[in-house]
Motif scaffolding. Structure first.
Motif, PDB file in Angstrom:
ATOM      1  N   UNK A 237       3.250   4.315  -0.932  1.00 52.72           N
ATOM      2  CA  UNK A 237       2.151   5.685  -0.653  1.00 52.72           C
ATOM      3  C   UNK A 237       1.247   5.582  -1.421  1.00 52.72           C
ATOM      4  N   UNK A 238       0.535   6.781  -2.273  1.00 54.32           N
ATOM      5  CA  UNK A 238      -0.322   6.647  -3.108  1.00 54.32           C
ATOM      6  C   UNK A 238       0.081   6.787  -4.537  1.00 54.32           C
ATOM      7  N   UNK A 239      -0.973   6.509  -5.189  1.00 55.61           N
ATOM      8  CA  UNK A 239      -0.897   6.469  -6.743  1.00 55.61           C
ATOM      9  C   UNK A 239      -0.242   7.803  -7.301  1.00 55.61           C
ATOM     10  N   UNK A 240      -1.018   8.916  -6.940  1.00 57.69           N
ATOM     11  CA  UNK A 240      -0.639  10.268  -7.415  1.00 57.69           C
ATOM     12  C   UNK A 240       0.713  10.523  -6.994  1.00 57.69           C
ATOM     13  N   UNK A 241       1.227   9.984  -6.032  1.00 58.99           N
ATOM     14  CA  UNK A 241       2.534  10.632  -5.598  1.00 58.99           C
ATOM     15  C   UNK A 241       3.409   9.692  -6.500  1.00 58.99           C
ATOM     16  N   UNK A 242       3.182   8.334  -6.650  1.00 61.46           N
ATOM     17  CA  UNK A 242       3.909   7.305  -7.300  1.00 61.46           C
ATOM     18  C   UNK A 242       4.294   7.988  -8.704  1.00 61.46           C
ATOM     19  N   UNK A 243       3.173   8.450  -9.223  1.00 63.75           N
ATOM     20  CA  UNK A 243       3.204   9.012 -10.867  1.00 63.75           C
ATOM     21  C   UNK A 243       4.292  10.133 -10.774  1.00 63.75           C
ATOM     22  N   UNK A 244       4.240  10.945  -9.758  1.00 64.26           N
ATOM     23  CA  UNK A 244       5.160  12.205  -9.667  1.00 64.26           C
ATOM     24  C   UNK A 244       6.483  11.581  -9.647  1.00 64.26           C
ATOM     25  N   UNK A 261      -1.662   1.346  -3.435  1.00 65.82           N
ATOM     26  CA  UNK A 261      -2.690   1.219  -2.758  1.00 65.82           C
ATOM     27  C   UNK A 261      -3.379  -0.175  -3.008  1.00 65.82           C
ATOM     28  N   UNK A 262      -4.558  -0.297  -2.411  1.00 69.07           N
ATOM     29  CA  UNK A 262      -5.423  -1.513  -3.041  1.00 69.07           C
ATOM     30  C   UNK A 262      -6.811  -1.533  -2.436  1.00 69.07           C
ATOM     31  N   UNK A 387     -23.530  -2.683  -2.196  1.00 71.29           N
ATOM     32  CA  UNK A 387     -22.920  -1.627  -2.861  1.00 71.29           C
ATOM     33  C   UNK A 387     -22.945  -2.091  -4.117  1.00 71.29           C
ATOM     34  N   UNK A 388     -22.945  -1.020  -5.029  1.00 74.95           N
ATOM     35  CA  UNK A 388     -22.584  -1.288  -6.509  1.00 74.95           C
ATOM     36  C   UNK A 388     -21.335  -1.573  -6.779  1.00 74.95           C
ATOM     37  N   UNK A 389     -20.869  -2.813  -7.363  1.00 74.79           N
ATOM     38  CA  UNK A 389     -19.345  -2.877  -7.619  1.00 74.79           C
ATOM     39  C   UNK A 389     -18.775  -1.860  -8.466  1.00 74.79           C
ATOM     40  N   UNK A 390     -19.486  -1.046  -9.154  1.00 73.63           N
ATOM     41  CA  UNK A 390     -18.874   0.128 -10.058  1.00 73.63           C
ATOM     42  C   UNK A 390     -18.892   1.257  -9.440  1.00 73.63           C
ATOM     43  N   UNK A 391     -19.434   1.468  -8.213  1.00 68.00           N
ATOM     44  CA  UNK A 391     -19.346   2.717  -7.267  1.00 68.00           C
ATOM     45  C   UNK A 391     -18.114   3.365  -6.846  1.00 68.00           C
ATOM     46  N   UNK A 392     -17.892   4.625  -6.709  1.00 62.03           N
ATOM     47  CA  UNK A 392     -16.793   5.144  -6.211  1.00 62.03           C
ATOM     48  C   UNK A 392     -16.448   4.428  -4.751  1.00 62.03           C
ATOM     49  N   UNK A 393     -17.516   4.044  -4.226  1.00 61.83           N
ATOM     50  CA  UNK A 393     -17.015   3.328  -2.715  1.00 61.83           C
ATOM     51  C   UNK A 393     -16.438   2.066  -3.084  1.00 61.83           C
ATOM     52  N   UNK A 394     -16.624   1.206  -4.219  1.00 60.81           N
ATOM     53  CA  UNK A 394     -16.181   0.011  -4.481  1.00 60.81           C
ATOM     54  C   UNK A 394     -14.934  -0.138  -5.292  1.00 60.81           C
ATOM     55  N   UNK A 395     -14.785   1.180  -5.779  1.00 65.26           N
ATOM     56  CA  UNK A 395     -13.370   1.081  -6.636  1.00 65.26           C
ATOM     57  C   UNK A 395     -12.564   2.068  -6.392  1.00 65.26           C
ATOM     58  N   UNK A 396     -12.752   2.892  -5.380  1.00 66.47           N
ATOM     59  CA  UNK A 396     -11.569   3.585  -4.789  1.00 66.47           C
ATOM     60  C   UNK A 396     -11.176   3.457  -3.479  1.00 66.47           C
ATOM     61  N   UNK A 397      -9.912   3.807  -2.858  1.00 64.68           N
ATOM     62  CA  UNK A 397      -9.637   3.679  -1.582  1.00 64.68           C
ATOM     63  C   UNK A 397     -10.076   4.572  -0.814  1.00 64.68           C
ATOM     64  N   UNK A 468      -2.336  -1.249 -10.758  1.00 64.41           N
ATOM     65  CA  UNK A 468      -1.984  -0.022 -10.063  1.00 64.41           C
ATOM     66  C   UNK A 468      -1.493  -0.188  -8.431  1.00 64.41           C
ATOM     67  N   UNK A 469      -1.527  -1.379  -7.982  1.00 60.38           N
ATOM     68  CA  UNK A 469      -1.060  -1.627  -6.638  1.00 60.38           C
ATOM     69  C   UNK A 469       0.639  -1.738  -6.480  1.00 60.38           C
ATOM     70  N   UNK A 470       1.318  -1.445  -7.517  1.00 60.34           N
ATOM     71  CA  UNK A 470       2.663  -1.284  -7.492  1.00 60.34           C
ATOM     72  C   UNK A 470       3.454  -2.099  -8.410  1.00 60.34           C
ATOM     73  N   UNK A 471       4.940  -2.031  -8.319  1.00 59.70           N
ATOM     74  CA  UNK A 471       5.759  -2.815  -9.186  1.00 59.70           C
ATOM     75  C   UNK A 471       6.970  -3.143  -8.257  1.00 59.70           C
ATOM     76  N   UNK A 472       7.316  -4.258  -8.449  1.00 62.54           N
ATOM     77  CA  UNK A 472       8.425  -4.826  -7.453  1.00 62.54           C
ATOM     78  C   UNK A 472       7.758  -5.549  -6.102  1.00 62.54           C
ATOM     79  N   UNK A 473       8.817  -6.259  -5.617  1.00 62.70           N
ATOM     80  CA  UNK A 473       8.093  -7.011  -4.183  1.00 62.70           C
ATOM     81  C   UNK A 473       9.070  -6.700  -3.037  1.00 62.70           C
TER      82      UNK A 473
END
Length: 493
Positions: A237-244, A261-262, A387-397, A468-473
């Motif tokens: 799932x998503x990072x916010x849920x993973x933190x919980x 995510x990725x 697209x600017x590599x630092x923009x929200x569009x390029x940085x976030x899912x 931040x894409x996860x832990x484990x395989x």
């Protein structure tokens, strides 16, 4: 008279499965499932809560000793029978998947086939789990030192809504092959295919207490993670849920496998097959309507061929026609619900202030859709250039059918841009230069690198992320041993 499309079909009722019994009622009542292709209700979901989770965990704990003690060859034969039955019911399972998540029927069929393959693969592992003998040390007392891989016991699995049938294969198959009992929190947005899988698993001979499937929301997931008798958790799932989940799991110090995510980048060099790469990337970012963790959402293009690839990619994306997932020629299904469509359109609107829109950019025109799906939650394949590599569009899912095109000058800049997000799930390289591949692969911070084409993600290949894409395989030997813990045994001679 025109025959109605299968898209208007009914899903029926998704019920919790606890200790081999299907529950007509549960503590959180029920909800209506909305078909994302039609925006109309097409099923009912009986929602489990903490009470049903407790009952499932208790039954799984009671069943675990017998399942663990079952001879590995018998576990293997049961899982092989699951694979056989899934293949026999592939059309039915694919239909359910398309009705609940809106994926084109060809995509759904491929996902079900992949899930069946995972069961066949891990069935083969069930009687091949082995430990190691530790060489003696001259400075220590003589003896026999060896290891024994053992199941955790009761494993909690939390599935995501965008591709639950794939996670069934990636998570449940190795957990069962390792000798664990499993309690699954199925997504309330997409529980029907998972519930039908559970019926098939019981028909294949899986003992009733070994697998439990409970549709539910956050309350059910929270209780599953916190339950003291759940020894390990696997979550997609998503990072916010993973933190919980990680915070909740810390109370009982249980391990958590996370597949998150990725922001996969395809790096395109001038020597690549540019037209084929453009088509490949367009199909990737539109797969599952862009609602996938490892889909290509950034395309980094060498400046020498930038304009040509921008044009080819925009054309390839525009050729993917949104529409009825059961109709031939549909290249793009809907996003999961109205809220997701509005969120995605908001991302597109904000991105258009800085980047150059070269394809799409709107909700699909209802006039271009057949009558059955005219109200569905469709978004046009959307491509932004410059697209600017630092923009929200390029940085976030975005988790929608939106692609960012970014120019680069050389290998160093390409690697810096590719690695320049919090994610590290996948990277693709498009080049015919094998020396370049060998130079770049060690520098890319991602769990997988695909060269000149997408991977079919065979069951034997490990899948997972860095950062931040996860832990484990998941997948392969690594994915099996995530569901095992190692015991060391020393016998003094």
């Amino acid at each position: 008279m025109t025959t109605p499309s299968p898209v208007t079909g009914d899903l029926g009722v998704a019920r919790p499965l606890v200790d081999g019994a299907w529950l007509d009622r549960a503590s959180l009542g029920s909800s209506e499932h909305v078909n994302p292709s039609t925006a109309r209700g097409n099923g009912t979901v009986v929602l489990a809560g903490p009470r049903e989770i407790d009952a499932a965990v208790a039954a799984a704990k009671a069943a675990e000793p017998e399942w663990r003690a079952l001879s590995p060859d018998k576990r293997r034969r049961i899982l092989q029978r699951v694979e056989e039955l899934m293949n026999e019911h592939m059309g039915e399972l694919a239909r359910l998947n398309s009705l609940e998540v809106g994926a084109p029927i060809g995509v759904s069929t491929a996902l079900v086939h992949l899930c069946a393959q995972w069961f066949g693969y891990y069935a083969g592992w069930a009687d091949k789990i082995e430990g190691a003998t530790i060489p003696p040390s001259p400075a220590m007392v003589a003896g026999l030192d060896y290891t024994v891989p053992e199941p955790y016991g009761v494993v909690g699995i939390i599935l995501t809504w965008n591709g639950p049938i794939v996670s069934v294969g990636m998570k449940i198959a190795p957990a069962l092959a390792a000798g664990n009992c499993v309690v699954v929190k199925a997504p309330d947005l997409a529980p029907f295919t998972v519930a039908r899988f559970a019926e098939i698993a019981l028909e294949a001979g899986l003992p009733p207490g070994v697998l439990h499937v409970l549709p539910g929301g956050p309350e059910a997931g929270d209780r599953l993670v916190r339950h003291p008798d759940v020894a390990m958790v696997s979550f997609t799932g998503g990072i916010p849920t993973a933190r919980k989940i990680l915070r909740a799991a810390s109370e009982t110090l249980k391990p958590v496998l996370t597949e998150l995510g990725g922001k996969t980048a395809s790096i395109v060099f001038p020597d690549a097959d540019l037209d084929a790469t453009a088509v490949e990337v367009a199909r990737s970012f539109c797969n599952l309507a862009g609602q996938g963790c490892n889909l290509t959402t950034r395309m980094l293009i060498h400046r020498d061929v930038y304009d040509r690839v921008v044009e080819a990619t925009a054309a390839a994306a525009a050729a993917l026609r949104p529409g009825d997932p059961f109709a031939a020629g549909t290249g793009l299904g809907p996003v999961v619900n109205e809220a997701s469509r509005e969120r995605i359109l908001g991302v597109i609107e904000r991105a258009g202030k800085d980047a150059r829109l070269v394809a799409g950019g709107h909700a699909a025109d209802p006039a271009s859709l057949t009558e059955e799906v005219r109200d569905g939650f469709f978004v046009e394949p959307t491509v932004f250039a410059d697209v600017d590599p630092a923009s929200d569009l390029a940085q976030h899912e975005v988790f929608g059918p939106v692609l960012s095109l970014i120019p680069f000058a050389d290998e160093d800049e390409a690697v810096a841009i590719a690695n320049g997000t919090a994610y590290g799930l996948g990277t693709a390289l498009a080049t015919r230069d094998s020396s370049r591949v060998q130079r770049l692969v060690p520098r890319l911070e991602s769990g997988s690198v695909h060269v000149n084409g997408p991977s079919a993600q065979p069951p034997g290949a490990p899948f997972g992320g860095y950062k931040h894409s996860g832990v484990g395989r998941e997948g392969g030997r690594e994915g099996l041993y995530e569901f095992l813990q190692t015991k060391n045994v020393f016998i003094r001679i």
